[in-house]
Structures are given as C-alpha cells and as structure tokens.
Design a protein around this motif. Structure first.
Motif, PDB file in Angstrom:
ATOM      1  N   UNK A 119       0.843  -1.204   0.000  1.00  0.00           N
ATOM      2  CA  UNK A 119       0.000   0.000   0.000  1.00  0.00           C
ATOM      3  C   UNK A 119       0.872   1.244   0.000  1.00  0.00           C
ATOM      4  N   UNK A 120       1.887   1.240   0.857  1.00  0.00           N
ATOM      5  CA  UNK A 120       2.760   2.403   0.946  1.00  0.00           C
ATOM      6  C   UNK A 120       3.515   2.621  -0.363  1.00  0.00           C
ATOM      7  N   UNK A 121       3.901   1.520  -0.991  1.00  0.00           N
ATOM      8  CA  UNK A 121       4.635   1.660  -2.265  1.00  0.00           C
ATOM      9  C   UNK A 121       3.726   2.253  -3.336  1.00  0.00           C
ATOM     10  N   UNK A 122       2.482   1.799  -3.362  1.00  0.00           N
ATOM     11  CA  UNK A 122       1.548   2.369  -4.337  1.00  0.00           C
ATOM     12  C   UNK A 122       1.392   3.875  -4.080  1.00  0.00           C
ATOM     13  N   UNK A 123       1.228   4.256  -2.805  1.00  0.00           N
ATOM     14  CA  UNK A 123       1.100   5.675  -2.485  1.00  0.00           C
ATOM     15  C   UNK A 123       2.365   6.427  -2.901  1.00  0.00           C
ATOM     16  N   UNK A 124       3.515   5.834  -2.637  1.00  0.00           N
ATOM     17  CA  UNK A 124       4.787   6.471  -2.984  1.00  0.00           C
ATOM     18  C   UNK A 124       4.861   6.736  -4.487  1.00  0.00           C
ATOM     19  N   UNK A 125       4.549   5.695  -5.272  1.00  0.00           N
ATOM     20  CA  UNK A 125       4.619   5.856  -6.728  1.00  0.00           C
ATOM     21  C   UNK A 125       3.617   6.908  -7.195  1.00  0.00           C
ATOM     22  N   UNK A 126       2.430   6.877  -6.604  1.00  0.00           N
ATOM     23  CA  UNK A 126       1.390   7.855  -6.984  1.00  0.00           C
ATOM     24  C   UNK A 126       1.859   9.264  -6.641  1.00  0.00           C
ATOM     25  N   UNK A 127       2.486   9.427  -5.478  1.00  0.00           N
ATOM     26  CA  UNK A 127       2.957  10.753  -5.069  1.00  0.00           C
ATOM     27  C   UNK A 127       4.008  11.254  -6.041  1.00  0.00           C
ATOM     28  N   UNK A 128       4.966  10.386  -6.392  1.00  0.00           N
ATOM     29  CA  UNK A 128       6.015  10.827  -7.308  1.00  0.00           C
ATOM     30  C   UNK A 128       5.427  11.166  -8.673  1.00  0.00           C
ATOM     31  N   UNK A 129       4.486  10.313  -9.120  1.00  0.00           N
ATOM     32  CA  UNK A 129       3.889  10.542 -10.450  1.00  0.00           C
ATOM     33  C   UNK A 129       3.120  11.863 -10.451  1.00  0.00           C
ATOM     34  N   UNK A 130       2.338  12.126  -9.377  1.00  0.00           N
ATOM     35  CA  UNK A 130       1.576  13.375  -9.394  1.00  0.00           C
ATOM     36  C   UNK A 130       2.501  14.567  -9.232  1.00  0.00           C
ATOM     37  N   UNK A 131       3.683  14.366  -8.570  1.00  0.00           N
ATOM     38  CA  UNK A 131       4.662  15.453  -8.519  1.00  0.00           C
ATOM     39  C   UNK A 131       5.158  15.799  -9.905  1.00  0.00           C
ATOM     40  N   UNK A 132       5.485  14.771 -10.686  1.00  0.00           N
ATOM     41  CA  UNK A 132       5.939  15.020 -12.060  1.00  0.00           C
ATOM     42  C   UNK A 132       4.826  15.659 -12.879  1.00  0.00           C
ATOM     43  N   UNK A 133       3.601  15.155 -12.692  1.00  0.00           N
ATOM     44  CA  UNK A 133       2.475  15.666 -13.485  1.00  0.00           C
ATOM     45  C   UNK A 133       2.185  17.115 -13.136  1.00  0.00           C
ATOM     46  N   UNK A 134       2.368  17.476 -11.873  1.00  0.00           N
ATOM     47  CA  UNK A 134       1.997  18.833 -11.472  1.00  0.00           C
ATOM     48  C   UNK A 134       3.104  19.829 -11.771  1.00  0.00           C
TER      49      UNK A 134
END
Lengths: 261, 88, 176
Positions: A119-134
């Motif tokens: 779960x934490x890894x999924x959140x981590x990847x999502x956070x990094x991806x949304x950082x790049x997207x934003x």
C-alpha cells in the motif's frame, strides 16, 4: 518460521502447493481478498440502481465520496479531486482490513508488512507521479535540488532519503500499530485462558483490547489516508508557493471568521 | 556483562524509555490542542485533524522502537539454552 | 536479508497484494467513485439551477408586488378624489335647497301680509259704508224724532268719533 494463524480460511491456503503457500498467497492474502470482494460487492450493490433521491447503501457511498472530496479539496487544493479514487480506496480498504480481525474467524491482514508495504509503495509511486504531473520533469527535479542551488550535493540525498522514509514510515506505522494491537489481544486472551484454567471462571480479559482495536483501526486508517494526502500536497506544490498558499488560506479564514462574527 | 545480558537490558528498557518520552510529547501536544480548542472553539475541527496527525507522527517513533524491540527480541537466545548452559 | 525474513517480508506476497489493491482501485473507481461522483456533480448542478430559479422567481414576485402596491395607491387616490367631489356636490346642493326654502318662506309671508292688508282694507271699506249707512239711518231716525239741530250735530260728532276709535282699534288688533 511459518506460524499458523487461526482463521476459517486456512483450508483454502492449504489447498495450494507448498511453494505458493509460503511465497505468494498466505492466509493474510486470502483475508485481504475477502475484503476486496466484500468492498466490490458493497460498491456494486450501492450504485446498482442509482436514484436521484438516494436510499440505503447509495446514501453511505455518497456521504463517503463527498467526505473524501471535501478532504482532498481542503488538504491538497482545488485540483485535489483527481486523487479522490486512490485516497478513497486507500481509506476504505485499510479501514476494512483493520477491522476484519474483529470478525470471529478472520484475521487482520494489516498486521504484516507484506500487506502494508505494498500500500505504501503504491502511495509512494502515486505521489512521485503526481509530482511530475503537477510540476513537470524540471520542477520535479528542482524539488529535490532545493532552494540554494549550490547546496544540491547535500539537499539531494536528504530529499531522496526523506521521500523514501515517507512510505516506509507509513507502512511501519500501520503494521506496528495493528501488530501491537493484535499481540496485546492475543496475550490478553491467553491471560484469560490462564485465569480460566486456575479458577474456572471465564473472564473476558481481552474485552477492553477489542474496544481499543475498534478505536485504533479507524484512526490508523485515517492517519494513513491523511498523511498520503499531505505527501501528495507536498509533492505537487513548490515550497515557496506552499507558504504563500498557507498565508492566503489564513487570510481567507480570518475573513470568513470576521464575516461569521 | 556479556552480549546476552546487554541485549536483554536493551530489549527490556529500550521500549519503555521511548514510550515515556513519547507519552510526554503526546501529552504536551494534546494539552496545547485542548487549550487552543477552548480558546477558539470554532477552529476545533482543524485543530483536531492536526492533533491526530501530529500524535500519529510522534507515535510512529515509538512504533519504530517497537519494531527494533521485535528484531532484538528475536535475537535473544531461548530460555532453555540458558538453563542448559547454566547446568553445564 | 535476515532482517527481512525476521519481519516476515515475502516479495511474492507483496506483489500479489499490490495486484489485489490495483484491482480493488479499478473496481471501486468503476462502481463507486465514478458513478457516485457523477451523481454528486449532477445534484450540485441541479441544486444550483434550482437556487437560480428560486432567486429569479423571487425577483419576479417582488416586481409583481411592487406593481400591485402602485396600483392600489392609485386606486386609493382616485377614491379619495371621488369622495371629495361628492362631498362638495352635496354641500352645494344643501346650500341651494336652503336658499330656495328661504325664498319660499319669504314669498309665503309676503303673500300672507298682502292678503291680510287686502282683507283689512276691505273690512275698513265695508265698515265705512256700513257706518255711513248706519249714520244715515240714525240721522233719519233722529230727524224723525225731530231733535234740535245742536243736539243732532253733537250726537253725530260723538258717534263718528266713537266709530273712528273703534275702527282704529279693530285694525290694530288685526295687525298684531
């Protein structure tokens, strides 16, 4: 090393080959699958016949989605709505996983790191991806470099470590809380058994721990959810910008307070 | 003091020490939050959210120590080994 | 690695859990967050539209109310005007009637007076004729009785004086 946990689903696990049992699907995974099936069933039942005037399960889902939405808007910002599916799934999934052990015959899957780390890894990847997207790739890299550019050799390791520590702390917090809770529950039950053996009085010593579990499960689910939202906000805003926004938010709040008065 | 004794002391006292400090910190955080809630009841919701998150952050340190406790606990030799050693 | 084993970490189980979570995420997005979010958006739009509509209706109602009030005011003014007109008309009519009645009274009184005077004159004339007749008869009788001239003259004088006095008294009594 592979201890048995009391669960009605053990039979399913034992039907699998030895290698699969120990390395891919254990009893916790089966319990989490049950939770997944339950949630999907609830969602399907709740939104099967959609009505303008909601009734029953649809009401619950609407309240839940509205709550997650307003939380995202408040915590992440005006474009926080696109994180609603992930964060909403995280919260309701962890909530059900945490409380699943209280149902007789089932166990709490979140008391293993095997459950919380993914779960934490999924959140981590999502956070990094949304950082790049934003922020774009350049902004994302500058996020790691930090404000005085000449301090980059120090800043980059610090920031990378911080980013990795975030999901780790999320996972370990959830795991530690639930594992500690379950261990205390087992020890108390064992104490109750000891008392029974000595005095023949069945005394439910673990009762207070069950009540505590009911309290801790939702709180830990909320903390996982709220911290994920906070990490998303940190990753999607520049540090200077963030301060500016906070100032603006305070100003708005002061204004609304004045209006309220 | 041999290795096993030091380990036992570490296992025994490490977690209570962390719990003591963390409990102090959590108590101070909760007291400050309660005070500010009493001063500004209209901001109680925001303060409660912040309080829960900061309590979780403090508590996670204790959880790390708990993890270390479990790791070290696994390293302790079983009691029967000791009994046998003492008997020899 | 020993630590991982001690914590019971199995990469294979973690992968299975990630897959399970992603499946749950996809299904919940499909069944819960998508449709429910759409319902909420639709409802928000509907509520906003309804509120706008209500505001519009309220404005319309206010305008109607204002128009009705204006109309009412106009009607009231008209009624007052009519009332005042009627009152002044009535006052005029009253004074007219009063004046006519006054005139009538005066005319009747005048007529009465004229009639009284006429009858008084008539009475006086007849009285005088009768008196003359009487005087003639009396003088005839006196002549027949052969009275002396002085006595006769004195009698006639006294008699006429009496008659005069009587006639005066009679006319005065009639006038009052």
């Amino acid at each position: 090393m592979h201890e048995e946990h009391g669960s009605w689903l053990n039979a399913i696990v034992h039907m699998l080959p030895e290698s699969v049992q120990h390395h891919y699907v254990d009893i916790f995974v089966v319990n989490s699958w049950l939770v997944i099936i339950l949630l999907v069933l609830l969602a399907w039942l709740g939104t099967r016949r959609r009505q303008r005037k909601p009734a029953g399960l649809q009401n619950v889902w609407e309240m839940y989605v509205e709550w997650v939405r307003s939380f995202c808007r408040k915590e992440i910002g005006p474009d926080g709505e696109k994180h609603v599916p992930l964060l909403g799934t995280i919260f309701v999934y962890i909530l059900f996983l945490n409380l699943f052990g209280l149902v007789p015959g089932f166990i709490t899957p979140t008391m293993t790191l095997n459950m919380t780390l993914p779960l934490a890894v999924v959140v981590f990847l999502w956070v990094q991806w949304s950082g790049v997207a934003a922020l774009g790739v350049g902004g994302y890299i500058m996020h790691f470099v930090g404000q005085p550019v000449w301090l980059a050799p120090i800043n980059i390791p610090v920031h990378v470590t911080g980013e990795i520590a975030k999901p780790l702390s999320l996972a370990i917090r959830l795991f530690g809380n639930m594992f500690g809770e379950e261990t205390a529950l087992v020890q108390m039950a064992a104490l109750g058994a000891t008392i029974f053996a000595a005095t023949y009085i069945p005394f439910p010593v673990q009762f207070i721990n069950v009540a505590l579990h009911l309290l801790v499960g939702p709180i830990q689910a909320f903390i996982f959810f709220a911290l994920s939202a906070a990490y998303i906000k940190m990753a999607t805003t520049h540090e200077g910008e963030e301060h500016h926004e906070e100032g603006a938010g305070e100003h708005d709040e002061a204004q609304s307070a004045e209006q309220a008065v | 003091m041999d290795y096993a004794s030091a380990l036992a002391l570490g296992v025994g006292f490490g977690l209570p020490l962390a719990v003591a400090f963390a409990a102090t910190a959590q108590g101070r955080a909760a007291a400050a939050a309660a005070e500010s809630m009493a001063r500004q009841p209209e901001a109680a919701g925001d303060i409660r959210g912040t309080l829960i998150i900061s309590l979780a952050l403090i508590e996670s340190l204790v959880i790390y120590v708990l993890l270390a406790f479990f790791l070290l606990n696994g390293k302790l030799p079983a009691i029967m080994d000791y009994v046998q050693q003492a008997g020899q | 690695m020993e630590v991982l084993e001690q914590l019971g970490i199995e990469p294979g189980i973690m992968v299975v859990n990630v897959v399970g979570f992603l499946i749950l995420l996809a299904l919940l997005s499909k069944f819960a967050f998508g449709p429910v979010g759409q319902i909420l958006d639709d409802r928000r739009r509907e509520v906003e539209a309804n509120l706008d509509e209500a505001e519009r209706m309220k404005q319309m109602a206010l305008a109607d109310k204002r128009a009705i009030e204006e109309e009412l005011e106009k009607v009231n003014a008209r009624a007052e005007e009519i009332l005042a007109e009627a009152e002044s008309e009535a006052a005029k009519r009253r004074s007219e009637i009063l004046a006519r009645a006054d005139e009538e009274r005066r005319r009747i009184i005048e007529e009465g007076e004229r009639a009284v005077e006429h009858s008084a004159n008539e009475a006086r004339r007849r009285l005088r004729a009768e008196t003359a007749e009487l005087a003639r008869e009396i003088s005839e009788r006196a002549l027949r009785l052969a009275l002396d001239e002085q006595r006769q003259a004195a009698l006639v004088e006294a008699f006429i004086a009496d008659i005069e006095q009587l006639a005066d008294g009679q006319s005065e009594g009639e006038r009052t």
